[in-house]
Design a protein around this motif. Structure first.
Motif, mmCIF file in Angstrom:
data_model
loop_
_atom_site.group_PDB
_atom_site.id
_atom_site.type_symbol
_atom_site.label_atom_id
_atom_site.label_comp_id
_atom_site.label_asym_id
_atom_site.label_seq_id
_atom_site.Cartn_x
_atom_site.Cartn_y
_atom_site.Cartn_z
ATOM 1 N N HIS A 1 0.834 -1.348 -0.048
ATOM 2 C CA HIS A 1 -0.068 0.240 -0.046
ATOM 3 C C HIS A 1 0.713 1.312 0.022
ATOM 4 C CE1 HIS A 1 1.345 -0.487 3.834
ATOM 5 N NE2 HIS A 1 0.467 -1.466 4.402
ATOM 6 N N ASP B 1 5.830 -2.197 4.783
ATOM 7 C CA ASP B 1 5.689 -3.252 6.336
ATOM 8 C C ASP B 1 6.757 -4.043 6.356
ATOM 9 O OD1 ASP B 1 3.214 -2.399 6.728
ATOM 10 O OD2 ASP B 1 2.144 -3.769 5.472
ATOM 11 N N HIS C 1 1.379 0.324 14.468
ATOM 12 C CA HIS C 1 1.188 -0.897 15.099
ATOM 13 C C HIS C 1 1.968 -1.070 16.426
ATOM 14 C CE1 HIS C 1 -1.249 -1.793 11.654
ATOM 15 N NE2 HIS C 1 -0.511 -1.926 10.659
ATOM 16 N N HIS D 1 4.292 -6.483 13.184
ATOM 17 C CA HIS D 1 5.044 -5.838 12.013
ATOM 18 C C HIS D 1 5.229 -4.268 12.307
ATOM 19 C CE1 HIS D 1 1.048 -5.218 10.042
ATOM 20 N NE2 HIS D 1 1.711 -4.306 9.373
ATOM 21 N N HIS E 1 4.449 -0.830 10.406
ATOM 22 C CA HIS E 1 3.912 0.075 9.315
ATOM 23 C C HIS E 1 4.604 1.352 9.166
ATOM 24 C CE1 HIS E 1 0.941 1.312 6.345
ATOM 25 N NE2 HIS E 1 1.078 2.567 7.089
ATOM 26 N N ASP F 1 -1.598 -7.939 5.066
ATOM 27 C CA ASP F 1 -1.824 -6.803 6.118
ATOM 28 C C ASP F 1 -2.647 -5.905 5.823
ATOM 29 O OD1 ASP F 1 -1.168 -4.907 7.952
ATOM 30 O OD2 ASP F 1 0.091 -3.853 6.661
ATOM 31 N N LEU G 1 -3.282 -2.878 6.704
ATOM 32 C CA LEU G 1 -3.101 -1.328 6.727
ATOM 33 C C LEU G 1 -2.027 -1.141 5.949
ATOM 34 C CD1 LEU G 1 -2.863 0.898 9.859
ATOM 35 C CD2 LEU G 1 -3.932 1.356 7.703
HETATM 36 ZN ZN LIG Z 1 0.952 -1.452 6.640
#
Ligand SMILES: [Zn+2]
Length: 416
Positions: free
Chosen positions: A268, A272, A316, A349, A351, A414, A416
């Motif tokens: 995205h 990540d 996160h 993870h 982000h 994931d 996000l």
């Molecule tokens: Zn992410």
């Protein structure tokens, strides 16, 4: 000009070529009482055990406690005796009547606290340990991870971390390394009584990562020494290559035990970084915190505003560092929090997002301005130094490999 001169002097000394040096582990030392011939005093030699203090040591050997307090007070001018470190050596020479004649404690790799009796009192001084400097050539192929590829033991670990610091703006040592990457290092090696003790500065290094060659040369530009590339450009940049810093991670997982090969995904607007819960997260650049708290799917989130319209976000997180609050300033490399899976995350993870003037951007694709280059007036000197180092680098032979396989890989999802 320090490193330039050092290099000239060192160029005249013998060249040692090491490929994959073995660890330099110091043997465990037990306390021994060694009677001296003809003398009426003896020496107590030992190393500080975990949790041990000099007060304990004085009691253990039945020494005069009143004298311990005098020695402690005398030591305070040089080094506080309550700040002793396990593993450090000491020598106490004791008279026949159990009074102390002299006392030495190895503060660190560079100095000794020395205390001598002066009538009924004691006087302290600091003795600098003088090392013999040599140049060491180290080279090898990276297999598994950087730390294990350089060699075993504390000194090789420190050398690996130093190398990772030099290239931290260009290479993400937690995920960029490939099998068959190679490294060459020209480093100062410090010797004591003919024995290797530790590494000094890295004078020059070459790293071939994914077939791209990176070079570094230490040089004193304007005021302080910095690392420059072959054209005299400063290796320092406004942003680190990655928010999961190899040095921070390695020390968090107590060094060589961890093989920090992490995975990066780009599903995205952000990146990540798949990493174990609790892995420290570092600010990629200097800046001011504009958000530190919980925000929707991001979970625990830190947002940093940097100069020139840049902003970075770290989501996160399992935990945000206490000092990281709205409005506070952070420095490049500072730990701001720890990897977690708060918010909309399927597993632990980090982000990571970068924005320029509120527009999402790929942090791996932006061109960053560098720090101060080698000043024009010193360019001739720099080139001379560089050429000297290049000859040394070229003399290191590394077996060639024909494959180049990505170390990391795997799928990941994931939200996000
Ligand atoms: Zn992410």
């Amino acid at each position: 000009m320090k490193y330039y001169l050092t290099a000239i002097v060192l160029a005249l000394t013998a060249i040692l070529i090491f490929t994959g040096i073995k660890g330099q582990k110091a043997p465990e030392r037990e306390a021994i009482i060694e009677p001296l011939k003809k003398e009426s005093f003896h020496k107590i030699t030992g190393t500080i055990k975990k949790g041990e203090t000099f007060f304990n040591i004085f009691k253990k050997y039945g020494l005069n406690i009143a004298e311990f307090f005098k020695i402690r007070d005398a030591a305070a001018d040089v080094h506080h005796l309550r700040e002793v470190k396990p593993g450090q050596q000491y020598i106490i020479s004791v008279n026949a009547d159990k009074s102390v004649n002299s006392f030495s404690y190895w503060i660190d790799d560079d100095s000794i606290l020395s205390i001598a009796r002066k009538d009924e009192d004691f006087k302290s001084s600091r003795i600098d340990i003088e090392y013999e400097k040599r140049v060491m050539h180290i080279g090898g192929v990276i297999t598994d991870n950087l730390i294990s590829s350089i060699g075993e033991g504390r000194e090789n670990l420190l050398l690996a971390l130093r190398l990772s610091d030099i290239f931290a703006w260009d290479i993400d040592f937690t995920s960029d390394l490939r099998n068959a990457d190679t490294f060459k290092i020209i480093a100062e090696a410090l010797y004591l009584n003919g024995k290797f003790k530790k590494y000094g500065e890295i004078l020059s290094a070459e790293l071939i990562n994914d077939r791209k060659t990176y070079r570094a040369y230490i040089f004193e530009g304007n005021e302080k020494a910095d690392y420059f590339d072959e054209t005299g450009r400063n290796l320092r940049k406004a942003f680190l290559k990655a928010p999961l810093n190899f040095r921070k991670i390695s020390s968090y997982y107590s060094g060589a035990r961890l093989h920090p090969i992490l995975k990066v995904y780009r599903p995205h607007h952000g990146l990540d970084y798949s990493a174990p819960e609790g892995t420290p997260v570092s600010a990629v650049g200097d800046g001011r915190i504009v958000f530190a708290g919980t925000k929707g799917g991001y979970g625990n989130l830190v947002e940093i505003r940097h100069p020139n319209g840049y902003e970075t976000l770290y989501g996160h997180l399992s935990k945000i560092n206490k000092e990281v609050r709205n409005g506070t300033f952070v420095e490049q490399g500072q730990i701001i929090g720890y990897v977690g899976s708060t918010g909309l995350a399927t597993g632990p993870h980090l982000h990571y997002e970068m924005r320029i003037n509120d527009m999402p951007t790929n942090p791996l694709a932006i061109k960053m301005p560098s720090g101060e280059p080698v000043p024009a007036s010193l360019m001739a000197k720099f080139r001379e130094y560089k050429n000297m180092m290049d000859i040394r680098i070229a003399s290191i032979k590394i077996p060639s490999f024909t494959f180049a396989e990505k170390i990391s890989g795997n799928s990941h999802s994931d939200k996000l």
